[in-house]
Design an enzyme around this catalytic site. Sequence first.
Site, PDB file in Angstrom:
ATOM      1  CB  SER A 116      -0.884   0.002   1.253  1.00 54.11           C
ATOM      2  OG  SER A 116      -1.501   1.259   1.415  1.00 54.11           O
ATOM      3  CE1 TYR A 140      -6.719   4.559  -2.199  1.00 55.38           C
ATOM      4  CE2 TYR A 140      -5.162   3.929  -0.503  1.00 55.38           C
ATOM      5  CZ  TYR A 140      -6.399   3.807  -1.100  1.00 55.38           C
ATOM      6  OH  TYR A 140      -7.316   2.942  -0.591  1.00 55.38           O
ATOM      7  CB  THR A 166      -6.591   2.184  -5.082  1.00 57.14           C
ATOM      8  OG1 THR A 166      -5.794   1.012  -4.914  1.00 57.14           O
ATOM      9  CG2 THR A 166      -7.940   1.979  -4.406  1.00 57.14           C
ATOM     10  CE  LYS A 246      -7.316  -3.321  -4.044  1.00 58.23           C
ATOM     11  NZ  LYS A 246      -7.941  -2.438  -3.081  1.00 58.23           N
ATOM     12  CG  HIS A 270     -11.410  -0.227  -0.601  1.00 63.39           C
ATOM     13  ND1 HIS A 270     -10.613   0.525  -1.416  1.00 63.39           N
ATOM     14  CD2 HIS A 270     -10.853  -0.122   0.630  1.00 63.39           C
ATOM     15  CE1 HIS A 270      -9.635   1.073  -0.711  1.00 63.39           C
ATOM     16  NE2 HIS A 270      -9.762   0.680   0.551  1.00 63.39           N
TER      17      HIS A 270
HETATM   18  C1  LIG Z   1      -7.475  -2.439   6.907  1.00 65.40           C
HETATM   19  C2  LIG Z   1      -7.561  -2.295   5.427  1.00 65.40           C
HETATM   20  C3  LIG Z   1      -6.747  -1.397   4.772  1.00 65.40           C
HETATM   21  C4  LIG Z   1      -6.809  -1.284   3.385  1.00 65.40           C
HETATM   22  N1  LIG Z   1      -5.946  -0.439   2.765  1.00 65.40           N
HETATM   23  C5  LIG Z   1      -5.948  -0.364   1.421  1.00 65.40           C
HETATM   24  C6  LIG Z   1      -4.999   0.449   0.745  1.00 65.40           C
HETATM   25  O1  LIG Z   1      -4.158   1.085   1.346  1.00 65.40           O
HETATM   26  N2  LIG Z   1      -5.078   0.488  -0.607  1.00 65.40           N
HETATM   27  C7  LIG Z   1      -6.008  -0.233  -1.324  1.00 65.40           C
HETATM   28  O2  LIG Z   1      -6.035  -0.164  -2.547  1.00 65.40           O
HETATM   29  N3  LIG Z   1      -6.897  -1.017  -0.699  1.00 65.40           N
HETATM   30  C8  LIG Z   1      -6.879  -1.117   0.641  1.00 65.40           C
HETATM   31  N4  LIG Z   1      -7.751  -1.949   1.267  1.00 65.40           N
HETATM   32  C9  LIG Z   1      -8.644  -2.812   0.465  1.00 65.40           C
HETATM   33  C10 LIG Z   1      -7.933  -4.147   0.151  1.00 65.40           C
HETATM   34  O3  LIG Z   1      -6.882  -3.965  -0.759  1.00 65.40           O
HETATM   35  C11 LIG Z   1      -8.900  -5.187  -0.430  1.00 65.40           C
HETATM   36  O4  LIG Z   1      -9.574  -4.608  -1.523  1.00 65.40           O
HETATM   37  C12 LIG Z   1      -9.915  -5.665   0.598  1.00 65.40           C
HETATM   38  O5  LIG Z   1      -9.282  -5.884   1.837  1.00 65.40           O
HETATM   39  C13 LIG Z   1     -10.587  -6.941   0.120  1.00 65.40           C
HETATM   40  O6  LIG Z   1     -11.554  -7.358   1.032  1.00 65.40           O
HETATM   41  P1  LIG Z   1     -11.306  -8.578   2.052  1.00 65.40           P
HETATM   42  O7  LIG Z   1     -10.098  -8.245   2.846  1.00 65.40           O
HETATM   43  O8  LIG Z   1     -12.517  -8.606   2.929  1.00 65.40           O
HETATM   44  O9  LIG Z   1     -11.158  -9.828   1.242  1.00 65.40           O
HETATM   45  C14 LIG Z   1      -7.722  -2.073   2.651  1.00 65.40           C
HETATM   46  C15 LIG Z   1      -8.554  -2.967   3.319  1.00 65.40           C
HETATM   47  C16 LIG Z   1      -8.477  -3.091   4.682  1.00 65.40           C
HETATM   48  C17 LIG Z   1      -9.362  -4.095   5.370  1.00 65.40           C
HETATM   49  C1  LIG Z   2      -7.487   9.146   3.248  1.00 68.66           C
HETATM   50  C2  LIG Z   2      -7.606   7.786   2.637  1.00 68.66           C
HETATM   51  C3  LIG Z   2      -7.350   6.725   3.640  1.00 68.66           C
HETATM   52  C4  LIG Z   2      -7.412   5.381   2.991  1.00 68.66           C
HETATM   53  C5  LIG Z   2      -6.926   4.410   3.968  1.00 68.66           C
HETATM   54  C6  LIG Z   2      -6.466   3.122   3.417  1.00 68.66           C
HETATM   55  C7  LIG Z   2      -7.567   2.299   2.934  1.00 68.66           C
HETATM   56  O1  LIG Z   2      -7.664   2.080   1.762  1.00 68.66           O
HETATM   57  C8  LIG Z   2      -8.541   1.719   3.842  1.00 68.66           C
HETATM   58  O2  LIG Z   2      -8.456   1.909   5.060  1.00 68.66           O
HETATM   59  O3  LIG Z   2      -9.470   1.045   3.351  1.00 68.66           O
END
Ligand SMILES: Cc1cc2nc3c(=O)[nH]c(=O)nc-3n(C[C@H](O)[C@H](O)[C@H](O)COP(=O)(O)O)c2cc1C
Ligand SMILES: CCCCCCC(=O)C(=O)O
Length: 376
Positions: A116, A140, A166, A246, A270
Site C-alpha cells: 500500500s 493512491y 486504486t 483497482k 475495497h
Molecule cells: C485495513 C484495510 C486497509 C486497506 N488499505 C488499502 C490500501 O491502502 N489500498 C487499497 O487499494 N486497498 C486497501 N484496502 C482494500 C484491500 O486492498 C482489499 O480490496 C480488501 O481488503 C478486500 O476485502 P477482504 O479483505 O474482505 O477480502 C484495505 C482494506 C483493509 C481491510
Molecule cells: C485518506 C484515505 C485513507 C485510505 C486508507 C487506506 C484504505 O484504503 C482503507 O483503510 O481502506
Amino acid sequence: MMEGLAGRAPRLTTDLTALEAAAGRVMAPEAFAYVSGTAGSGATGRAGRAAFEALRLVPRMLRGTRRADTSVTLFGQRLPVPVLLAPLAAQQVAHPEGESATVRAAAATGVPMVLSTFASRTLEEVAEAAGGHPRWFQLYLPSDRAVGASLVRRAEASGYGAIVVTVDATHLGFRPAELDSGYSPFLRGTGIANFTSDPVFRAGLPADADATQAVLRWAQISTDPTLTWEDLAWLRGLTRLPLLVKGILHPDDARLALEHGADGVVVSTHGGRQLDGSVSALESLPAVRAAVGSDVPVLMDSGIRTGSDVLKAVALGADAVLYGRPYVYGLGLDGGRGVEHVLRCLLTDLALALALTGCASLADVGPHVLANGDLR
Ligand SMILES: Cc1cc2nc3c(=O)[nH]c(=O)nc-3n(C[C@H](O)[C@H](O)[C@H](O)COP(=O)(O)O)c2cc1C
Ligand SMILES: CCCCCCC(=O)C(=O)O
C-alpha cells in the site's frame, strides 16, 4: 509444510473463516475496528461473503491428479499461485514489524505482495525485506502530482513489478467502526512512512516541521477527490511498468480503464469499506471479464477467504485474486509466522480444491466447475 500436517496441533486455527474472531480476541480494539470495519450497515461486506457462499462447486472423480498445477503467468511473470497479497494500509497496527514481517512471510510462501501507498514501512524497507521476491506497488494518486510521480519513481527504482492504482477511495467511505472508536492510524502517524520519507513531500514542509505538520500535510495531499480518467492517462505516461486499476465494478469503467492506458483491472469493493449497499465484486466479475475480453489480466478481491473461493473467482473469469484481511489477522495473531500460517492454509486448500474438482491446472478451471442447477 503446515504445522497441522506435521502431526502437531497448529498454534493458530486452520479455519480461515475463523481468523477474524480469533484476531478480535487479541488485537487492540481500535486496531481490530480499523481492519475489520466496513462501510455503513456492513451490507457490502456481507454481500461479498454471501456471493461466494451461494456458489457451489461440482466435484469430479478419478481424474488421476496427484497434485494440481496452481501456477499462472501475469504480465510475463510466472507466479506459483493465482494469489497476491492485497494492499492493506498501516500494518503496524497489527504488529510492530508491519509490512516487513508480511513480505518475508509472502516470500516464504511464493505469494507476491502488493504494498500500500499507506504502508507503515517505506517501500524501500519492504523491498529490502523482500529480497528478490516479486512485489507490486499500490498507488493512491496524491493531489500533489509531483509527490505521486516521486512515489512511482521510487517504486520503479526499488524493483516493484507493477503499479496498482486504486480508484475507489477518492472519497473515504462512511465507516462506523472507525468513527465510533475515534481512531485513525494515519492521524497518529502510522501509515504515512512513504510520505515522510519522500524528498518531494518533505520539500513541501518547513525544514523544522514536526510530526503533526507532516500528518496535516499528508491529510491535505495524500488523496484526490477530483481525479478523472485523464489522470490515469497522465499516470500511464509516467511509467512503463504494468498498470492495473483497482476498484472496478462496472464493465464500462473497465473499458474506460483500458482506453486510458491500463494493462489490467482489479474488480473490488475495497472489502465493503466504500459504498454501502454496492454490488459484490464476484457479481460484477463476469461482466467485467466479458467487457475486457480474454487477454486482459483481471484480478478480483473482497470476501475471499478459502481455497474454494479462489477457485470460484477463477471459474468466473479472474486470472488471480488479491487476498486481504485474513493475512493481517494472521499478522495480529502471531506476526510473520501468523501470515505464513494463513498463506500455507490457503494454498493447501486451493490445491486440494483444484484436485477435488478434477482440474489438473488452473487452465482447466471454467464455469463448468460450478453447479448451475443442470448437471446433465
Ligand atoms: C485495513 C484495510 C486497509 C486497506 N488499505 C488499502 C490500501 O491502502 N489500498 C487499497 O487499494 N486497498 C486497501 N484496502 C482494500 C484491500 O486492498 C482489499 O480490496 C480488501 O481488503 C478486500 O476485502 P477482504 O479483505 O474482505 O477480502 C484495505 C482494506 C483493509 C481491510
Ligand atoms: C485518506 C484515505 C485513507 C485510505 C486508507 C487506506 C484504505 O484504503 C482503507 O483503510 O481502506
